[in-house]
Scaffold this motif. Structure first.
Motif, PDB file in Angstrom:
ATOM      1  N   ARG A  54      -3.217 -11.632  15.604  1.00  0.00           N
ATOM      2  CA  ARG A  54      -1.756 -11.567  15.711  1.00  0.00           C
ATOM      3  C   ARG A  54      -1.272 -12.374  16.911  1.00  0.00           C
ATOM      4  O   ARG A  54      -0.235 -13.034  16.852  1.00  0.00           O
ATOM      5  CB  ARG A  54      -1.313 -10.110  15.820  1.00  0.00           C
ATOM      6  CG  ARG A  54       0.158  -9.901  15.610  1.00  0.00           C
ATOM      7  CD  ARG A  54       0.504  -8.432  15.532  1.00  0.00           C
ATOM      8  NE  ARG A  54      -0.032  -7.791  14.344  1.00  0.00           N
ATOM      9  CZ  ARG A  54       0.174  -6.517  14.019  1.00  0.00           C
ATOM     10  NH1 ARG A  54       0.905  -5.747  14.829  1.00  0.00           N
ATOM     11  NH2 ARG A  54      -0.348  -6.007  12.923  1.00  0.00           N
ATOM     12  N   LYS A  55      -2.021 -12.347  17.994  1.00  0.00           N
ATOM     13  CA  LYS A  55      -1.628 -13.093  19.188  1.00  0.00           C
ATOM     14  C   LYS A  55      -1.712 -14.600  18.942  1.00  0.00           C
ATOM     15  O   LYS A  55      -0.853 -15.368  19.390  1.00  0.00           O
ATOM     16  CB  LYS A  55      -2.516 -12.692  20.367  1.00  0.00           C
ATOM     17  CG  LYS A  55      -2.014 -13.164  21.720  1.00  0.00           C
ATOM     18  CD  LYS A  55      -2.985 -12.793  22.839  1.00  0.00           C
ATOM     19  CE  LYS A  55      -3.212 -11.299  22.951  1.00  0.00           C
ATOM     20  NZ  LYS A  55      -3.996 -10.970  24.187  1.00  0.00           N
ATOM     21  N   LEU A  56      -2.742 -15.036  18.209  1.00  0.00           N
ATOM     22  CA  LEU A  56      -2.901 -16.452  17.930  1.00  0.00           C
ATOM     23  C   LEU A  56      -1.851 -16.959  16.947  1.00  0.00           C
ATOM     24  O   LEU A  56      -1.279 -18.024  17.132  1.00  0.00           O
ATOM     25  CB  LEU A  56      -4.300 -16.725  17.370  1.00  0.00           C
ATOM     26  CG  LEU A  56      -5.440 -16.755  18.387  1.00  0.00           C
ATOM     27  CD1 LEU A  56      -6.782 -16.613  17.689  1.00  0.00           C
ATOM     28  CD2 LEU A  56      -5.404 -18.058  19.179  1.00  0.00           C
ATOM     29  N   ASP A 180     -14.440 -22.286  26.645  1.00  0.00           N
ATOM     30  CA  ASP A 180     -13.097 -21.904  27.062  1.00  0.00           C
ATOM     31  C   ASP A 180     -12.154 -21.520  25.942  1.00  0.00           C
ATOM     32  O   ASP A 180     -11.068 -21.014  26.214  1.00  0.00           O
ATOM     33  CB  ASP A 180     -12.455 -23.069  27.846  1.00  0.00           C
ATOM     34  CG  ASP A 180     -13.276 -23.466  29.057  1.00  0.00           C
ATOM     35  OD1 ASP A 180     -13.816 -22.554  29.720  1.00  0.00           O
ATOM     36  OD2 ASP A 180     -13.387 -24.677  29.327  1.00  0.00           O
ATOM     37  N   GLU A 181     -12.517 -21.776  24.679  1.00  0.00           N
ATOM     38  CA  GLU A 181     -11.581 -21.554  23.588  1.00  0.00           C
ATOM     39  C   GLU A 181     -12.063 -20.478  22.624  1.00  0.00           C
ATOM     40  O   GLU A 181     -13.261 -20.212  22.508  1.00  0.00           O
ATOM     41  CB  GLU A 181     -11.348 -22.852  22.801  1.00  0.00           C
ATOM     42  CG  GLU A 181     -10.536 -23.890  23.543  1.00  0.00           C
ATOM     43  CD  GLU A 181     -10.212 -25.059  22.641  1.00  0.00           C
ATOM     44  OE1 GLU A 181      -9.011 -25.345  22.453  1.00  0.00           O
ATOM     45  OE2 GLU A 181     -11.154 -25.694  22.119  1.00  0.00           O
ATOM     46  N   ILE A 182     -11.111 -19.887  21.941  1.00  0.00           N
ATOM     47  CA  ILE A 182     -11.395 -18.956  20.865  1.00  0.00           C
ATOM     48  C   ILE A 182     -10.544 -19.388  19.672  1.00  0.00           C
ATOM     49  O   ILE A 182      -9.466 -19.978  19.838  1.00  0.00           O
ATOM     50  CB  ILE A 182     -11.073 -17.501  21.270  1.00  0.00           C
ATOM     51  CG1 ILE A 182     -11.585 -16.512  20.206  1.00  0.00           C
ATOM     52  CG2 ILE A 182      -9.589 -17.296  21.529  1.00  0.00           C
ATOM     53  CD1 ILE A 182     -11.528 -15.053  20.658  1.00  0.00           C
ATOM     54  N   ILE A 208      -6.917 -21.843  13.970  1.00  0.00           N
ATOM     55  CA  ILE A 208      -5.973 -21.670  15.079  1.00  0.00           C
ATOM     56  C   ILE A 208      -6.769 -21.421  16.356  1.00  0.00           C
ATOM     57  O   ILE A 208      -7.641 -20.546  16.396  1.00  0.00           O
ATOM     58  CB  ILE A 208      -5.032 -20.482  14.806  1.00  0.00           C
ATOM     59  CG1 ILE A 208      -4.404 -20.618  13.408  1.00  0.00           C
ATOM     60  CG2 ILE A 208      -3.949 -20.398  15.870  1.00  0.00           C
ATOM     61  CD1 ILE A 208      -3.662 -19.378  12.957  1.00  0.00           C
ATOM     62  N   THR A 209      -6.481 -22.183  17.410  1.00  0.00           N
ATOM     63  CA  THR A 209      -7.241 -22.096  18.651  1.00  0.00           C
ATOM     64  C   THR A 209      -6.322 -21.901  19.849  1.00  0.00           C
ATOM     65  O   THR A 209      -5.153 -22.279  19.822  1.00  0.00           O
ATOM     66  CB  THR A 209      -8.075 -23.374  18.879  1.00  0.00           C
ATOM     67  OG1 THR A 209      -7.195 -24.483  19.033  1.00  0.00           O
ATOM     68  CG2 THR A 209      -9.005 -23.633  17.706  1.00  0.00           C
ATOM     69  N   ALA A 210      -6.884 -21.305  20.903  1.00  0.00           N
ATOM     70  CA  ALA A 210      -6.157 -21.135  22.168  1.00  0.00           C
ATOM     71  C   ALA A 210      -7.163 -20.821  23.264  1.00  0.00           C
ATOM     72  O   ALA A 210      -8.370 -20.670  23.016  1.00  0.00           O
ATOM     73  CB  ALA A 210      -5.114 -20.028  22.058  1.00  0.00           C
ATOM     74  N   SER A 211      -6.654 -20.689  24.485  1.00  0.00           N
ATOM     75  CA  SER A 211      -7.495 -20.341  25.629  1.00  0.00           C
ATOM     76  C   SER A 211      -8.145 -18.980  25.426  1.00  0.00           C
ATOM     77  O   SER A 211      -7.465 -17.991  25.173  1.00  0.00           O
ATOM     78  CB  SER A 211      -6.643 -20.318  26.905  1.00  0.00           C
ATOM     79  OG  SER A 211      -7.260 -19.558  27.923  1.00  0.00           O
ATOM     80  N   VAL A 227      -3.035 -25.500  15.927  1.00  0.00           N
ATOM     81  CA  VAL A 227      -3.474 -25.215  14.569  1.00  0.00           C
ATOM     82  C   VAL A 227      -3.837 -26.489  13.832  1.00  0.00           C
ATOM     83  O   VAL A 227      -3.196 -27.527  14.011  1.00  0.00           O
ATOM     84  CB  VAL A 227      -2.395 -24.440  13.767  1.00  0.00           C
ATOM     85  CG1 VAL A 227      -1.138 -25.276  13.613  1.00  0.00           C
ATOM     86  CG2 VAL A 227      -2.913 -24.030  12.393  1.00  0.00           C
ATOM     87  N   GLN A 228      -4.905 -26.408  13.064  1.00  0.00           N
ATOM     88  CA  GLN A 228      -5.216 -27.409  12.050  1.00  0.00           C
ATOM     89  C   GLN A 228      -4.985 -26.720  10.714  1.00  0.00           C
ATOM     90  O   GLN A 228      -5.655 -25.735  10.389  1.00  0.00           O
ATOM     91  CB  GLN A 228      -6.651 -27.899  12.160  1.00  0.00           C
ATOM     92  CG  GLN A 228      -7.030 -28.908  11.083  1.00  0.00           C
ATOM     93  CD  GLN A 228      -8.471 -29.364  11.190  1.00  0.00           C
ATOM     94  OE1 GLN A 228      -9.103 -29.207  12.237  1.00  0.00           O
ATOM     95  NE2 GLN A 228      -9.004 -29.898  10.110  1.00  0.00           N
TER      96      GLN A 228
END
Length: 294
Positions: A54-56, A180-182, A208-211, A227-228
Motif C-alpha cells: 500500500r505504501k509503494l 538499498d531498494e525494495i 514498483i520500487t522505492a528506498s 514504476v515499470q
C-alpha cells in the motif's frame, strides 16, 4: 504510475490547494510522509506486506497521491512489435481510510494519447495495421470512485447499463533489490463484459520500487516510488481491429511525485491547453466540486 486498470473506466492514477501533499508533512526525508511510532516492517509478515504494498502503490494514511506514466503501446502480431501510439498520463488520487482496514479511493486520471515520436496529442491517427485513419478514443477528466479492501483488492461495483468487471489481483511479494531498494511485482487481470455482450481482457504487470529504508520504516506513510508498467490487453474498440489476431501492449515508466507541480512538464502543458479548469484547480475536480466536460 501504478494506476487503476484502464478498463475500470467507461472507455477504456491542500497546502496550496494544488496539494503540496507529501511535502506538507515531511518528517523523515524529502518527499516522505511520516507519523509517530517507528519500527521496521517485516516483508515476511503478511500484515506488514499489505502495508508495504500500500505504501509503494498508494499510501497508508489519508491524503493525496500524484503519479504519472509514459510509454508506447505496441501491437504484438506474429512475433513482432509494431508501435501504435504512446500515452502521457497523470493521475491525482485521494485515499480515505475505512474502519475495516480498507480505504475509499477517488482517482482522477487524464491520459493523453500521443504520437510515439513527437509526443504531440493525437485526435486522429493512421492505424499502421489496417491503414485506416481512426478517431482516437479516450475520456475526459471524470473522477472514478472505488473501494479497496483490507487485502488491497479493488472492488468495482456493477452499474446498470455499464460494462461488468471481473477483476482479480494476484498477491504481490516484496522483493529486495540490491542493498538499498525494495520492490513489488504487482499483477492483475480484468475481464470486461460490455452491455452488448462483447468481452475484452486486460492483464497488467507493474514493478514498483522505492528506498528500502523508507518503505520498511513504519513511521513513513508514503514514499516516492518508481514504476515499470506493462500490460497486455485486447484491442481497444476505437482501433477498429475487428477479429484480427494479436494484442495491444504497454511499455511504460513513471512513478509518484510529491506535488502536483512535480508531474511531467509536457503533461502539465497539455493539461493547461486542453483542460484548463483541471490545471487551475485539480483538487476541486477530483472531489467533484468542479465538473469538467469531456
Amino acid at each position: 504510475m501504478p494506476r487503476l486498470p484502464d478498463m475500470i473506466r467507461p472507455d477504456r492514477r491542500d497546502a496550496l490547494k494544488l496539494g503540496l501533499g507529501l511535502a506538507a508533512s515531511v518528517a523523515v526525508a524529502p518527499g516522505v510522509s511520516a507519523k509517530a511510532g517507528r519500527r521496521t516492517l517485516d516483508p515476511a509478515n503478511p500484515a506488514d506486506a499489505v502495508q508495504i504494498y500500500r505504501k509503494l502503490r498508494y499510501r497508508t494514511d489519508d491524503g493525496l497521491i500524484y503519479s504519472w506514466i509514459k510509454g508506447p503501446y505496441m501491437a504484438a502480431i506474429g512475433g513482432d512489435l509494431i508501435p501504435l501510439y504512446a500515452i502521457n498520463l497523470g493521475s491525482i488520487q485521494r485515499v480515505t481510510l475505512n474502519p475495516d482496514g480498507g480505504f475509499d479511493l477517488i482517482d482522477l486520471e487524464i491520459s493523453f494519447r500521443v504520437d510515439v515520436n513527437t509526443g504531440k496529442r493525437l485526435t486522429n491517427m493512421r492505424n499502421p495495421l489496417t491503414g485506416e485513419t481512426v478517431r482516437v478514443g479516450g475520456r475526459g477528466p471524470v473522477p472514478t470512485h472505488v473501494k479497496v479492501g483490507p487485502d488491497n483488492e479493488v472492488h468495482i461495483p456493477d452499474v446498470p447499463g455499464a460494462p461488468r468487471y471481473e477483476h482479480v489481483h494476484f498477491g504481490a511479494t516484496p522483493l529486495m533489490l540490491g542493498r538499498d531498494e525494495i520492490a513489488i511485482r504487482d499483477r492483475s487481470h480484468a475481464k470486461v463484459t460490455a452491455p452488448d455482450g462483447g468481452v475484452s481482457y486486460l492483464n497488467e504487470v507493474s514493478t514498483i520500487t522505492a528506498s528500502r529504508a523508507q518503505v520498511l520504516d513504519s513511521a513513513t506513510t508514503n514514499v516516492l516510488s518508481r514504476v515499470q508498467s506493462n500490460d497486455v490487453r485486447s484491442w481497444q474498440a476505437w482501433l477498429n481491429m475487428g477479429d484480427r489476431a494479436g494484442t495491444q501492449n504497454l511499455f511504460g515508466n513513471g512513478g509518484k511525485v510529491a506535488r502536483f507541480a512535480d508531474l511531467p512538464a509536457d503533461w502539465l502543458a497539455m493539461l493547461e491547453e486542453f483542460y484548463p479548469q483541471v490545471a487551475a484547480d485539480p483538487i476541486a475536480v477530483l472531489d467533484g466540486k468542479v465538473v469538467v466536460k469531456p
